[in-house]
Design an enzyme around this catalytic site. Structure first.
Site, short mmCIF file in Angstrom:
data_model
loop_
_atom_site.label_atom_id
_atom_site.label_comp_id
_atom_site.label_asym_id
_atom_site.label_seq_id
_atom_site.Cartn_x
_atom_site.Cartn_y
_atom_site.Cartn_z
CG HIS A 2 -1.89 -1.10 1.32
ND1 HIS A 2 -2.78 -1.54 0.48
CD2 HIS A 2 -1.77 -2.41 2.27
CE1 HIS A 2 -3.46 -2.64 0.98
NE2 HIS A 2 -2.77 -2.94 2.00
O1 RIB Z 1 -5.24 -0.18 4.44
C1 RIB Z 1 -3.74 -0.06 4.39
C2 RIB Z 1 -3.20 1.16 5.29
O2 RIB Z 1 -3.74 0.75 6.73
C3 RIB Z 1 -1.77 1.21 5.07
O3 RIB Z 1 -1.28 2.53 5.39
C4 RIB Z 1 -1.17 0.17 6.24
O4 RIB Z 1 0.12 0.73 6.76
C5 RIB Z 1 -2.39 0.55 7.37
O5 RIB Z 1 -1.88 1.49 8.05
#
Ligand code: RIB
Ligand code: CA
Length: 317
Positions: free
Chosen positions: A246
């Protein structure tokens, strides 16, 4: 003296293994990015641990010139929800990184953001949000005039076509502090949103992880250990060839924007309903007539993303 053309950025983060990789990607790109600071926020795990993780990541990168601040330790209104089930008890399970020699800055991260933005000329600073938006929302609430000083907020968060990951309706960062997200989305600041719709295309498959693990530096080994730990939750849940990566998408967007595609649309956040708390209602087909407020990304070229990431991680110790 040639003007410094680099992008000035502040990274707001709740490290988390994927946050760590995003931070490493940024710190490996000093020709393009002037990282002013890293500010920790409560999210994946508690603030204290997230801040400690940020210090460890900065030391791993060798960029101990970068100051680290601690920001808010809880969402604006809600009880903190954390994600140890994904990231492990420390939030950075996988590698065993040494206790950091560097320490946190004495100023609260929100005050650092405000002071830095007010002291900057024009709109030079980009805020890179990798966790819940609590710090940024609190800064906007405390000093509304900073809205006119922020070049852009590039945030990992939200979802529309993909559905949620912490509930069927909501993505984690937005779910943890929906009021903060609502404040940021209605602030008038230019926003680029990188939702699960994009990051679910950025799958860290075995060959991609293997390329990082074979870099032969301590960064490559640590990243392999981080992602091999955090991937297990998503692999079991989604049964894909790799886990979505992500937060590094935020930094990649700054380095090679055309890896991504999206459009200017209206996005609002659900803050009233418990059933759909934190849902990002993305008007991708412009059916509401609401004013566009977000550059909403929907696609990325995953091969280009991972070759950029791998090439940059190779530059670190
Ligand atoms: O949904 C993904 C996000 O949530 C990313 O930033 C991961 O690090 C968690 O914080
Ligand atoms: Ca994060």
């Amino acid at each position: 003296m040639k003007d410094d053309q680099r992008q000035k950025i502040i990274i707001d983060t709740d490290p988390g293994q994927d946050d760590a990789v995003a931070i490493l990607l940024a710190l490996a790109s000093p020709k393009e990015l002037d990282v002013l600071a890293i500010v920790a926020v409560a999210g994946n795990v508690g603030l204290k641990q997230n801040a400690l993780n940020a210090l460890k990541i900065v030391e791993l990168s060798g960029r101990t010139d970068i100051p680290v601040y601690a920001g808010c330790d809880r969402p604006i209104r809600r009880r903190l929800v954390t994600a140890e089930h994904v990231h492990g008890k420390t939030g950075l399970d996988g590698p065993s990184l040494p206790e950091p020699r560097i320490g946190l800055q004495p100023v609260h991260g929100v005050d650092f953001m405000i002071e830095t933005l007010l002291a900057s000329q024009g709109k030079q600073i980009t805020l890179c949000a990798l966790g819940p938006l609590t710090n940024i929302a609190m800064a906007l609430a405390k000093a509304p005039q900073i809205a006119g000083r922020i070049k852009r907020i590039v945030l990992m968060g939200g979802a529309s076509f993909e559905g949620g990951n912490i509930t069927p309706a909501a993505e984690f960062n937005i779910y943890v502090d929906p009021e903060a997200a609502d404040m940021v989305l209605s602030s008038g600041v230019p926003i680029t949103m990188i939702p699960l719709d994009v990051t679910h295309q950025a799958l860290a498959t075995k060959p991609r992880l293997g390329a990082i693990g074979q870099l032969g530096n301590r960064t490559g080994s640590a990243v392999l250990e981080m992602l091999t730990f955090s991937e297990r939750f998503d692999l079991e849940k989604y049964q894909w060839d790799g886990a979505p990566l992500h937060d590094p998408c935020v930094i990649a967007r700054l380095l090679e924007p055309d890896i991504f595609e999206g459009r200017l649309i209206n996005v609002r956040v659900e803050v009233a309903s418990e059933l759909t708390r934190g849902m990002t209602v993305a008007d991708y087909w412009a059916v509401t007539g609401r004013k566009p407020n977000v550059e909403y990304l929907r696609h990325l070229d995953a091969d280009r993303f991972f070759s950029l990431l791998t090439e940059r991680l190779a530059r670190l110790p």
